[in-house]
Design an enzyme around this catalytic site. Structure first.
Site, PDB file in Angstrom:
ATOM      1  N   ASP A 171      -5.248  -8.646   1.295  1.00  0.00           N
ATOM      2  CA  ASP A 171      -5.150 -10.097   1.146  1.00  0.00           C
ATOM      3  C   ASP A 171      -6.027 -10.573  -0.019  1.00  0.00           C
ATOM      4  O   ASP A 171      -5.664 -11.488  -0.765  1.00  0.00           O
ATOM      5  CB  ASP A 171      -5.595 -10.794   2.434  1.00  0.00           C
ATOM      6  CG  ASP A 171      -4.737 -10.406   3.622  1.00  0.00           C
ATOM      7  OD1 ASP A 171      -3.510 -10.359   3.479  1.00  0.00           O
ATOM      8  OD2 ASP A 171      -5.310 -10.145   4.703  1.00  0.00           O
ATOM      9  N   GLU A 199       3.269   1.686   3.082  1.00  0.00           N
ATOM     10  CA  GLU A 199       4.311   0.657   3.127  1.00  0.00           C
ATOM     11  C   GLU A 199       5.389   0.934   2.089  1.00  0.00           C
ATOM     12  O   GLU A 199       6.589   0.791   2.362  1.00  0.00           O
ATOM     13  CB  GLU A 199       3.695  -0.721   2.883  1.00  0.00           C
ATOM     14  CG  GLU A 199       2.822  -1.222   4.019  1.00  0.00           C
ATOM     15  CD  GLU A 199       1.956  -2.402   3.632  1.00  0.00           C
ATOM     16  OE1 GLU A 199       1.388  -3.033   4.535  1.00  0.00           O
ATOM     17  OE2 GLU A 199       1.833  -2.692   2.416  1.00  0.00           O
ATOM     18  N   ASN A 239       0.852  -1.175   0.000  1.00  0.00           N
ATOM     19  CA  ASN A 239       0.000   0.000   0.000  1.00  0.00           C
ATOM     20  C   ASN A 239       0.897   1.236   0.000  1.00  0.00           C
ATOM     21  O   ASN A 239       2.119   1.127   0.093  1.00  0.00           O
ATOM     22  CB  ASN A 239      -0.995  -0.016   1.177  1.00  0.00           C
ATOM     23  CG  ASN A 239      -0.322   0.006   2.535  1.00  0.00           C
ATOM     24  OD1 ASN A 239       0.730   0.634   2.719  1.00  0.00           O
ATOM     25  ND2 ASN A 239      -0.923  -0.671   3.514  1.00  0.00           N
TER      26      ASN A 239
END
Length: 333
Positions: A280, A211, A208
């Site tokens: 996920d 990150e 993301n």
């Protein structure tokens, strides 16, 4: 693109995919508000019920299974109730859990959310309690994981590494998986919250915005130009083929090592409800789409639709092929 995306969904069925990482039991302890305690200014809840749902890497496993993939889950669980319930939940979805190695000295990673509500109040989380070990995994446990991976990885159509920073993916496991996938030509992706730059040689990367910024020492990404520079830096240092950067309500952007990039907007901003675990869903859907013959762009587009379905659901959630087809059909109608 409409027909392309729909045809891939049917081809997701029974594709073999290995998912390695930090298997988390998300526990939701539900209670009804009774009164205020006399001991302290806190709520007293009357216990209603408790559920355990797959989180962390187990959420990626759950998503891949819900889409019809033949999933091989690899990770560590403790000899405890949380580990037992997590294993049973995934087995009920036909997940192969032979790669769940039990460590008697290490608890199953557990995130317990205390949820409070009542007839006239909104259900909400009032506290979360995390239980996990930050120690390196035991050498014998690591060896068992490595043996399981070595015995099975060559039968896989794709591999996902889901690293939440809970020490399941040791340096030896990381290196073995990347090397084996590259030798066999198996597509591999990593979603790592804190240690992405250690995954040199991985073919696909998912991050993301925050990150990706942290990976090269930045606090935030100021604009699309800086994001592209960060993506190009990461692709070069990791020697990866593509990086997918998710951007919340702004969608996601796929950066290719060949210099092209594709921005994919969200499919329905107004219906975003809960982004928990959506990353996920993205990695699971994208990798299954690649096994079904999709190129990187189509795979990312299908993953974007899948994320659009799960964010409309509370907590860590999954989508089914039927829901995915409906979402695509609604968007293009």
């Amino acid at each position: 693109m409409f027909q392309n995306l729909l045809q891939y969904i049917d081809k997701l069925q029974n594709q073999k995919i290995m998912i390695i990482g930090d298997m988390v039991a998300d526990v939701y302890l539900e209670g009804k508000i009774s009164r205020i305690s006399r001991e302290a200014p806190v709520l007293i809840l009357e216990h209603s019920h408790e559920i355990v749902v797959p989180g962390g890497a187990a959420n990626a496993v759950h998503n891949a299974a819900a889409l019809g993939g033949q999933v091989y889950a690899v990770g560590v669980v403790g000899q405890d109730n949380a580990g037992d319930q997590l294993t049973r939940t995934l087995q009920a979805k036909k997940v192969n859990t032979d790669g769940f190695i039990i460590d008697k000295a290490r608890p199953t990673i557990t995130k317990t959310r205390i949820m409070a509500g009542g007839q006239a109040t909104v259900r909400q989380q009032i506290v979360r309690i995390d239980r996990e070990s930050k120690d390196m995994i035991n050498p014998d446990i690591e060896k068992a994981i490595l043996n399981h991976i070595t015995e099975n990885i060559h039968d896989m159509a794709a591999v996902i590494i889901s690293d939440y920073g809970s020490m399941t993916v040791s340096p030896a496991i990381r290196e073995r998986v990347i090397a084996a996938c590259n030798r066999a030509g198996i597509p591999s992706i990593v979603d790592s919250r804190y240690n992405i730059m250690a995954y040199e040689g991985i073919k696909l990367v998912k991050q993301n915005e925050s990150e990706a910024a942290a990976a090269i020492g930045l606090k935030t990404l100021k604009d699309s130009r800086q994001q592209q520079q960060v993506a190009e830096t990461m692709l070069s240092r990791l020697n990866a083929e593509v990086i997918l950067i998710t951007q919340g309500p702004e969608g996601m952007t796929l950066y290719n090592r060949n210099g092209t990039n594709t921005h994919i907007p969200v499919t329905n901003v107004s219906e975003v409800y809960d982004v928990t675990g959506a990353g996920d869903t993205v990695v699971a859907t994208m990798m299954l789409a690649l096994t079904a013959g999709a190129n990187y762009v189509d795979a990312a587009c299908l993953a974007n639709f899948a994320a659009g379905v799960v964010v409309r659901k509370p907590g860590t959630a999954t989508t089914t092929p039927k829901e995915l087809k409906a979402a695509i059909g609604e968007y293009y109608s």
